[in-house]
Design an enzyme around this catalytic site. Structure first.
Site, mmCIF file in Angstrom:
data_model
loop_
_atom_site.group_PDB
_atom_site.id
_atom_site.type_symbol
_atom_site.label_atom_id
_atom_site.label_comp_id
_atom_site.label_asym_id
_atom_site.label_seq_id
_atom_site.Cartn_x
_atom_site.Cartn_y
_atom_site.Cartn_z
ATOM 1 N N GLY A 95 0.726 -0.921 0.326
ATOM 2 C CA GLY A 95 0.153 -0.065 -0.222
ATOM 3 C C GLY A 95 1.004 1.142 0.068
ATOM 4 O O GLY A 95 2.297 1.135 -0.305
ATOM 5 N N LEU B 94 1.372 3.505 2.535
ATOM 6 C CA LEU B 94 2.550 4.354 3.176
ATOM 7 C C LEU B 94 3.613 2.206 3.802
ATOM 8 O O LEU B 94 4.811 2.815 3.651
ATOM 9 C CB LEU B 94 1.470 3.845 4.784
ATOM 10 C CG LEU B 94 1.933 4.191 5.438
ATOM 11 C CD1 LEU B 94 3.415 5.441 6.036
ATOM 12 C CD2 LEU B 94 1.635 4.203 7.271
ATOM 13 N N ILE C 103 -5.219 -11.178 7.737
ATOM 14 C CA ILE C 103 -5.311 -10.504 8.817
ATOM 15 C C ILE C 103 -6.751 -10.465 9.468
ATOM 16 O O ILE C 103 -7.009 -10.478 10.103
ATOM 17 C CB ILE C 103 -4.955 -9.087 8.727
ATOM 18 C CG1 ILE C 103 -5.920 -8.337 7.871
ATOM 19 C CG2 ILE C 103 -3.362 -8.479 7.920
ATOM 20 C CD1 ILE C 103 -5.613 -6.894 8.578
ATOM 21 N N TYR D 246 -8.670 -0.879 4.939
ATOM 22 C CA TYR D 246 -9.530 -0.948 3.843
ATOM 23 C C TYR D 246 -9.358 0.775 4.478
ATOM 24 O O TYR D 246 -9.980 1.284 4.998
ATOM 25 C CB TYR D 246 -11.127 -1.339 4.215
ATOM 26 C CG TYR D 246 -11.606 -1.175 3.526
ATOM 27 C CD1 TYR D 246 -11.894 -2.223 2.405
ATOM 28 C CD2 TYR D 246 -12.450 -0.150 3.394
ATOM 29 C CE1 TYR D 246 -12.891 -1.530 1.275
ATOM 30 C CE2 TYR D 246 -13.779 -0.184 2.399
ATOM 31 C CZ TYR D 246 -13.760 -0.846 1.086
ATOM 32 O OH TYR D 246 -14.633 -0.387 0.293
ATOM 33 N N THR E 73 -6.435 7.695 12.352
ATOM 34 C CA THR E 73 -7.459 8.697 11.654
ATOM 35 C C THR E 73 -8.005 9.748 12.106
ATOM 36 O O THR E 73 -8.220 9.117 12.541
ATOM 37 C CB THR E 73 -7.747 7.895 10.522
ATOM 38 O OG1 THR E 73 -8.641 9.111 9.695
ATOM 39 C CG2 THR E 73 -9.381 7.166 11.004
ATOM 40 N N ASP E 74 -7.741 10.895 11.466
ATOM 41 C CA ASP E 74 -8.096 11.802 11.692
ATOM 42 C C ASP E 74 -10.063 11.493 11.891
ATOM 43 O O ASP E 74 -11.112 12.863 13.173
ATOM 44 C CB ASP E 74 -8.336 13.210 11.450
ATOM 45 C CG ASP E 74 -8.410 13.364 10.229
ATOM 46 O OD1 ASP E 74 -8.368 11.988 9.120
ATOM 47 O OD2 ASP E 74 -8.547 14.526 9.432
ATOM 48 N N TYR F 217 -15.750 4.420 8.324
ATOM 49 C CA TYR F 217 -14.152 4.340 7.507
ATOM 50 C C TYR F 217 -14.106 4.867 9.180
ATOM 51 O O TYR F 217 -13.119 4.109 9.929
ATOM 52 C CB TYR F 217 -13.472 5.017 7.398
ATOM 53 C CG TYR F 217 -12.592 5.408 6.704
ATOM 54 C CD1 TYR F 217 -11.280 3.955 7.347
ATOM 55 C CD2 TYR F 217 -11.701 6.287 7.011
ATOM 56 C CE1 TYR F 217 -10.453 3.944 7.223
ATOM 57 C CE2 TYR F 217 -10.365 6.366 7.160
ATOM 58 C CZ TYR F 217 -9.354 5.195 7.363
ATOM 59 O OH TYR F 217 -8.283 5.588 7.282
ATOM 60 N N LYS G 4 -11.780 2.075 12.125
ATOM 61 C CA LYS G 4 -10.377 2.407 12.271
ATOM 62 C C LYS G 4 -10.773 2.916 14.396
ATOM 63 O O LYS G 4 -9.497 2.223 14.697
ATOM 64 C CB LYS G 4 -10.510 3.957 11.674
ATOM 65 C CG LYS G 4 -10.129 3.987 10.694
ATOM 66 C CD LYS G 4 -8.608 2.645 9.941
ATOM 67 C CE LYS G 4 -7.466 2.732 10.504
ATOM 68 N NZ LYS G 4 -5.889 1.875 9.782
ATOM 69 N N TRP H 209 -4.965 13.082 5.656
ATOM 70 C CA TRP H 209 -4.941 13.680 4.647
ATOM 71 C C TRP H 209 -4.266 13.341 4.135
ATOM 72 O O TRP H 209 -2.502 14.367 3.936
ATOM 73 C CB TRP H 209 -4.757 15.231 4.579
ATOM 74 C CG TRP H 209 -5.900 16.136 5.348
ATOM 75 C CD1 TRP H 209 -6.952 15.506 5.793
ATOM 76 C CD2 TRP H 209 -6.764 17.305 4.906
ATOM 77 N NE1 TRP H 209 -8.505 16.191 6.095
ATOM 78 C CE2 TRP H 209 -8.026 17.567 5.613
ATOM 79 C CE3 TRP H 209 -6.178 18.444 3.792
ATOM 80 C CZ2 TRP H 209 -8.555 18.463 4.719
ATOM 81 C CZ3 TRP H 209 -6.761 19.370 4.347
ATOM 82 C CH2 TRP H 209 -7.852 19.602 5.222
#
Length: 282
Positions: free
Chosen positions: A11, A13, A38, A62, A103-104, A127, A131, A152
């Site tokens: 991916g 990252l 996983i 995801y 994530t934010d 999402y 998370k 972002w």
């Protein structure tokens, strides 16, 4: 030498992290869905029993935010929540340090204040919900963990806002971008560097916020991306550009805990400039 495992290694990252470890001559084992599912608890446990990693960089996720609202809801839940729970249980059972990327979007975005690591999450899209469930699983089952919330994200090795804007500019003289959603852009290189820094420096376990310095709205971000093109960027409101998933109006992460570690972050403008120079040189 610590044994390192990367999930989601192909991916955006995970690829950045692999290249960074390669450049530093650090050995690791890279997995994606084909090498390690996983979502299969037995497969995860068997993999840990065989490899016995000391450090797990859990980059698998995801991230199709709008699809997660309906047709992708099942896989969103399976990967981000159940998959992370499987990884957290295995890491805890094997005394491995787990680095989980969040994530934010775990925040509602209704506050005008910076979101600190201690703010109570209140996700308003699927999402963000999954998370946050992943965060809770990590805190429950992993003995040694870093939860790194970011926002972002852009980088060389995947689909992201910067590439979207650059590609659209090739065929459009004018683009409209929302100007009432505020956050912090994050370069994958900065994020990967902090992931390694946290482990190398033995930082206190817990939650950290990581992005590049300064904040902006999406319109300002797009203007900076396209400043050397002939494409005109016009601001619109979120109401004029409806999306299936809720987007936080104001999700600017407070970076003070990360800054206190001594880790240096560029401004997003500096990071974007360096990133653009790199992809243009390729």
């Amino acid at each position: 030498m610590k044994k390192i495992l990367i999930t989601g290694a192909n991916g955006q990252l995970g690829t950045e992290l692999r290249h960074m470890l390669d450049d530093r001559g650090i050995a690791y084992r890279a997995t994606d869905a084909k090498e390690l599912d996983i979502t299969d608890e037995q497969a995860v446990n068997a993999y840990f029993a065989d490899y016995q990693p000391d450090v797990v960089y859990h980059c698998a996720a995801y991230t199709a935010v709008d699809k997660a609202e309906d047709e992708g809801k099942a896989i969103d839940e399976l990967v981000n929540a159940k998959g992370t729970e499987n990884m957290a249980k295995a890491a805890g059972a094997n005394n491995a340090t787990l680095i989980y990327i969040s994530t934010d979007y775990v925040f509602d975005g209704d506050s005008d204040e910076l979101y600190t690591v201690d703010h109570q999450p209140a996700p308003r899209n699927e999402y963000g919900r999954t998370k946050y469930e992943g965060e809770q699983a990590v805190q429950k089952y992993a003995k040694q963990y870093y939860i790194i919330r970011t926002s972002w994200v852009f980088g060389e090795y995947g689909h992201n806002f910067v590439y979207t804007m650059l590609n659209l500019a090739k065929t459009h003289d004018q683009l409209t971008v929302v100007n009432d959603q505020f956050g912090r852009p994050s370069w994958t290189k900065t994020l990967a560097e902090f992931m390694l820094f946290a482990v190398d420096q033995n930082l206190d376990y817990g939650i950290y916020h990581l992005s590049n310095e300064n904040s902006c709205n999406w319109y300002e971000f797009a203007k900076e991306i396209l400043k050397d093109t002939d494409t005109e960027v016009l601001p619109v409101t979120s109401a004029e550009y409806p999306q299936k998933a809720w987007r936080p109006r104001h999700s600017i992460l407070d970076l003070s805990k990360t800054e206190a570690t001594g880790f240096k972050m560029q401004t997003w403008q500096e990071a974007l400039k360096e990133f653009m120079a790199e992809i243009q040189a390729d």
